[in-house]
Design an enzyme around this catalytic site. Structure first.
Site, short mmCIF file in Angstrom:
data_model
loop_
_atom_site.label_atom_id
_atom_site.label_comp_id
_atom_site.label_asym_id
_atom_site.label_seq_id
_atom_site.Cartn_x
_atom_site.Cartn_y
_atom_site.Cartn_z
CG HIS A 1 -1.73 1.30 1.29
ND1 HIS A 1 -2.88 1.45 0.56
CD2 HIS A 1 -1.55 2.47 1.96
CE1 HIS A 1 -3.38 2.66 0.78
NE2 HIS A 1 -2.60 3.29 1.62
CG ASP B 1 -11.99 3.27 5.46
OD1 ASP B 1 -11.45 4.13 6.19
OD2 ASP B 1 -11.74 3.12 4.27
NE ARG C 1 -10.02 10.52 8.00
CZ ARG C 1 -9.21 9.75 7.28
NH1 ARG C 1 -9.65 8.59 6.80
NH2 ARG C 1 -7.98 10.14 7.01
CB SER D 1 -8.61 5.04 6.73
OG SER D 1 -9.08 4.97 5.40
#
Length: 437
Positions: A96, A175, A182, A197
């Site tokens: 990621h 999420d 957010r 998240s």
């Protein structure tokens, strides 16, 4: 604080309980496991109102969370949905990136690691703002599709070894809601919320190992190395708490990665890397991340040798074909190309990643809202990188777009974004630091 056994089920009307959770964090208190489990579940089911979760997100942004709270919050996010359970013969390992400019690393990395013997279930996302999205880039390939079923993902992992696709429905739905909230409440930069998240989705994907590329610099969310260190440590600690082997690399995002920024142009650069060429920084980071992924998978193969052999390109071609794409098809070309010349002769001393990213976004390579379309052919080619010699009037940047009216806004974004001087800047490696459990 409300006693744990007094917390109502998520389906019940519970404004007073939500207010109590908000008040606890607002006043600097520690949320209990029961409070965290309840509020995440209740928000997922619509019991906690958007304005209440917005207030709690701001309280977390201002007051923070300790390691135990972050791990529990991540677990609650995972438990809000399902987990992937893939029957794959190879060891599974994922990567990621926290996002940047010109970050096409997933494209050469997934087939490279698969060519080395691991399985890479890379569930990716789309770009937002100045940061590019892997799915947007791959959709520049004619016929390629991002949406796959669980059966298709498992079959491709077993036959090809790598899949890059959209996240399946049902993974960490809490999420999905909180991420959107957010974005409109100025709480994106909260490390506990960023980390939970990222990790809730990645852990739900089911890979046994995870390598994190945490970027630092103007083109990243974390602008400084200390900020990136904090996020990297938090991410690795969450993975450890949930039984997932993790390593994080802190990498430089002060200047664009590679020479291509956009969609089709980044695909072309990734293919160049897979064929044994490409910019040195892209090759270096791809190999560095591959080494860490293979170490977590327990595979002793040199990815640099595999990349040079051409085997990774063969996996790439099979991966693209398996998802309906034509790896040999011509990529989209823009209707308009605008050249930005070097303002003077000398050495390019700086090329700001954020300025280039915003310019590419304004050209149509990115989106302001998740539902906005992107242009496959939009982007920027960097004819020089910091340290390169440039000649006044020769091409420095090449702007690609299908909307010529976007050129002035892109040029405005680039003002002050590069400089030419007499001396080359100090050399800096792409990998700044490694964070392990």
């Amino acid at each position: 604080m409300t006693p744990a056994d007094a917390l109502p089920p998520a389906e019940a009307a519970s404004d007073p309980v939500a207010v109590d959770v908000i008040r606890t964090k607002r006043d600097g208190g520690r949320l209990s496991d029961e409070q965290i489990d309840w509020v995440v579940d209740a928000y997922t089911h619509g019991v906690v109102a958007e304005e209440q979760m917005a207030a709690l997100a701001m309280a977390i942004f201002l007051r923070g969370m300790d390691d135990g709270e972050i791990a529990r919050w991540t677990g609650a996010m995972i438990d809000s949905g399902s987990r992937l359970s893939l029957d794959v013969a190879r060891p599974t390992v994922d990567k990621h990136s926290t996002g940047g400019v010109g970050d096409k690393i997933t494209l050469p990395l997934a087939p490279l690691v698969a060519a080395c013997g691991a399985a890479v279930p890379q569930l990716s996302g789309r770009g937002l703002g100045h940061t590019g999205g892997t799915l947007d880039k791959l959709e520049a390939i004619p016929g390629w599709r991002a949406a796959l079923s669980l059966d298709e993902i498992a079959a491709q992992l077993n036959s090809v070894g790598a899949v890059v696709c959209a996240a399946t429905e049902g993974l960490a739905p809490a999420d999905k809601k909180l991420y959107a909230l957010r974005d409109v409440t100025s709480t994106v930069e909260s490390v506990p919320l960023i980390a939970s998240s990222i990790m809730s989705k990645k852990i739900a994907e089911g890979a046994s190992g995870l390598v994190l590329d945490v970027k630092a610099g103007s083109g990243a969310f974390m602008k400084t190395v200390p900020e990136a260190q904090l996020l990297a440590r938090t991410l690795v600690d969450i993975g450890t708490a949930h039984g997932v082997a993790c390593t994080a690399l802190i990498t430089d995002m002060g200047t664009p990665l590679g020479r291509a920024v956009g969609n089709a142009v980044e695909v072309a650069e990734a293919v160049e890397v897979l064929r044994g060429g490409g910019p040195a920084d892209v090759v270096s980071l791809t190999v560095a991340l591959a080494r860490e992924m293979l170490a977590l998978a327990g595979i002793s193969v040199d990815p640099a040798e595999v990349l040079a052999s051409g085997e990774a390109y063969e996996v790439w071609a099979r991966m693209i074909s398996a998802q309906g794409g034509d790896p040999s098809a011509a990529l989209p070309r823009p209707s308009t190309v605008h050249v930005v010349p070097a303002p003077a002769s000398g050495v390019l001393t700086s090329l700001d990643a954020y300025a280039v990213g915003v310019a590419a976004w304004r050209l149509g390579a990115g989106r302001a809202r998740k539902e906005d379309p992107v242009q496959a052919a939009a982007g920027i080619l960097c004819h020089a990188k910091p340290g390169d010699q440039v000649v006044e009037g020769e091409p420095l940047l090449e702007l690609h777009t299908d909307t010529p009216d976007a050129i002035p806004a892109a040029l405005a974004a680039l003002e002050g974004g590069f400089a030419v001087g007499a001396e080359a800047p100090a050399a800096r490696g792409i990998v700044l630091e490694t964070v392990r459990p």
